[in-house]
Design a protein around this motif. Sequence first.
Motif, PDB file in Angstrom:
ATOM      1  N   SER A  32       0.819  -1.219   0.000  1.00  0.00           N
ATOM      2  CA  SER A  32       0.000   0.000   0.000  1.00  0.00           C
ATOM      3  C   SER A  32       0.850   1.266   0.000  1.00  0.00           C
ATOM      4  N   ASP A  33       2.073   1.184   0.510  1.00  0.00           N
ATOM      5  CA  ASP A  33       2.956   2.349   0.539  1.00  0.00           C
ATOM      6  C   ASP A  33       3.744   2.447  -0.768  1.00  0.00           C
ATOM      7  N   THR A  34       4.120   3.653  -1.129  1.00  0.00           N
ATOM      8  CA  THR A  34       5.012   3.841  -2.273  1.00  0.00           C
ATOM      9  C   THR A  34       6.425   3.408  -1.872  1.00  0.00           C
ATOM     10  N   ILE A  35       7.065   2.635  -2.741  1.00  0.00           N
ATOM     11  CA  ILE A  35       8.391   2.101  -2.462  1.00  0.00           C
ATOM     12  C   ILE A  35       9.433   2.838  -3.298  1.00  0.00           C
ATOM     13  N   LYS A  36      10.547   3.179  -2.693  1.00  0.00           N
ATOM     14  CA  LYS A  36      11.652   3.830  -3.388  1.00  0.00           C
ATOM     15  C   LYS A  36      12.892   2.938  -3.320  1.00  0.00           C
ATOM     16  N   LEU A  37      13.545   2.770  -4.454  1.00  0.00           N
ATOM     17  CA  LEU A  37      14.863   2.154  -4.478  1.00  0.00           C
ATOM     18  C   LEU A  37      15.886   3.276  -4.373  1.00  0.00           C
ATOM     19  N   VAL A  38      16.785   3.189  -3.401  1.00  0.00           N
ATOM     20  CA  VAL A  38      17.726   4.279  -3.164  1.00  0.00           C
ATOM     21  C   VAL A  38      19.159   3.768  -3.134  1.00  0.00           C
ATOM     22  N   GLU A  39      20.074   4.684  -3.354  1.00  0.00           N
ATOM     23  CA  GLU A  39      21.484   4.403  -3.139  1.00  0.00           C
ATOM     24  C   GLU A  39      21.957   5.322  -2.012  1.00  0.00           C
ATOM     25  N   THR A  40      22.681   4.754  -1.066  1.00  0.00           N
ATOM     26  CA  THR A  40      23.109   5.516   0.102  1.00  0.00           C
ATOM     27  C   THR A  40      24.207   6.501  -0.289  1.00  0.00           C
ATOM     28  N   ILE A  41      24.028   7.749   0.126  1.00  0.00           N
ATOM     29  CA  ILE A  41      25.044   8.773  -0.156  1.00  0.00           C
ATOM     30  C   ILE A  41      25.644   9.336   1.129  1.00  0.00           C
ATOM     31  N   ALA A  42      25.001   9.029   2.263  1.00  0.00           N
ATOM     32  CA  ALA A  42      25.507   9.445   3.565  1.00  0.00           C
ATOM     33  C   ALA A  42      24.744   8.634   4.608  1.00  0.00           C
ATOM     34  N   PRO A  43      25.287   8.537   5.828  1.00  0.00           N
ATOM     35  CA  PRO A  43      24.576   7.790   6.864  1.00  0.00           C
ATOM     36  C   PRO A  43      23.147   8.292   7.041  1.00  0.00           C
ATOM     37  N   GLY A  44      22.177   7.400   6.823  1.00  0.00           N
ATOM     38  CA  GLY A  44      20.779   7.763   6.969  1.00  0.00           C
ATOM     39  C   GLY A  44      20.190   8.515   5.803  1.00  0.00           C
ATOM     40  N   ILE A  45      20.971   8.745   4.742  1.00  0.00           N
ATOM     41  CA  ILE A  45      20.491   9.502   3.590  1.00  0.00           C
ATOM     42  C   ILE A  45      20.680   8.653   2.332  1.00  0.00           C
ATOM     43  N   GLY A  46      19.623   8.565   1.516  1.00  0.00           N
ATOM     44  CA  GLY A  46      19.708   7.820   0.271  1.00  0.00           C
ATOM     45  C   GLY A  46      19.130   8.608  -0.880  1.00  0.00           C
TER      46      GLY A  46
END
Length: 429
Positions: free
Chosen positions: A148-162
């Motif tokens: 039901s939620d929108t899913i994002k594929l991310v690449e990490t660029i900093a701790p806790g940030i993608g």
Amino acid sequence: MSDSAARPKVAAVVVAAGKGLRVGGDLPKQYRRVGGRAVLTRTLAALAASPRIGRIQPVIAPDATDFFRECVAELEPALANKLAEPVPGGATRQQSVAAGLEGLARSGAPDLVLVHDAARPFVDEALIARAIEAGSEHGAAVPGVAVSDTIKLVETIAPGIGRVHETPSRENLRAVQTPQSFRFGSLLDAHRRAVAEGRDGFTDDGALAEWAGLAVVVFEGDARNRKITQAADLIEADRAFSKEAPAISEAPMTTYVTRLGTGFDVHAFTEGDHVWLGGIKIPADRGVLAHSDGDVALHALTDALLGAIADGDIGTHFPPSDEKWRGASSDQFLAHACSLVRAQGGKIDHLDITVLAEAPRIGHHREAIRARIAEIAGVPLSAVSIKATTTEKLGFVGRAEGLAAQAAATVRLPEVEVDTGTETAERRS
């Protein structure tokens, strides 16, 4: 061909070897109580209640035997009879599932195997039926629910940030659950191949099956079949299962009354080279004169349990005049008494035995005796105590003419409170 002949032989592996401490506290989540029963007890009961599942292979941590026995002791006997002896799990989920599959292979391979997480106690018969149908038809199938939620594929660029890399369409995404269903031979081969190739770390068997080249289908899961992972999940599960209990206005409130029973047994020495004590054969320079195997510890304990439920004594249930019991192993006497307690809805809290004898000495056998009694009675090791003493050379024991044992058993029996304001009626068998 009849329906029963066409139905596949189905077994289940229940993975309960994890530490599961994210819910908080020192007790793994599968042994925490929700609605008054352990999570694992509820999961095992749900699977065992399915007429489609013939056998269940639990996989537990090597140090969790006592916890597991407590869970099994709360199951109805007909459900508990479906459980195989638990096997120890590994350091990862994949290793634990492999251990469960190998356990099933040793005891007789089923046609189909369901792999289920112990921390999913909400599994029901409808989901089990869909799993078996999908696994039988396709060979490898996993339950999934729409995201039901929108899913994002991310690449990490900093701790806790993608940084967002892709936003896949929710239409094609499914959150995968258990029980997952496979043809047994195919899944076992896939696990053995993964071990041989040093592949470890698959988080579910669907992924491992995909890696092994199996075509995996997704069938309809159940949004209610949630997994207990965090403390909030545990709280919500406790609320959900507590709501299932009958309201006080709808049924009498069931409480428990504690009963204490005692037992005593004695046997004279005769020629022989061993005695039986607490289900363990102990070398000795003499044996005992008895109709059965003469195990004074188990005889006294049997009488203690029968006394606690006011159901006669060992001679009532196993008359010495009956040749059927000549030389009989006394473990069956104790097991019978335990079954009578549970048939009344009772719980065995503690078993305590004192052996009175000049010889043989039981010190070296104490832990083996405790373990054997715990196994027979289906209680944790911590619920069994055995002690030994002499009689300071007094009496027949002091003269080494025989040995004796006395026992005490503490049990809880259900009690029904009748809403009259003054009366409490105890439910008796």
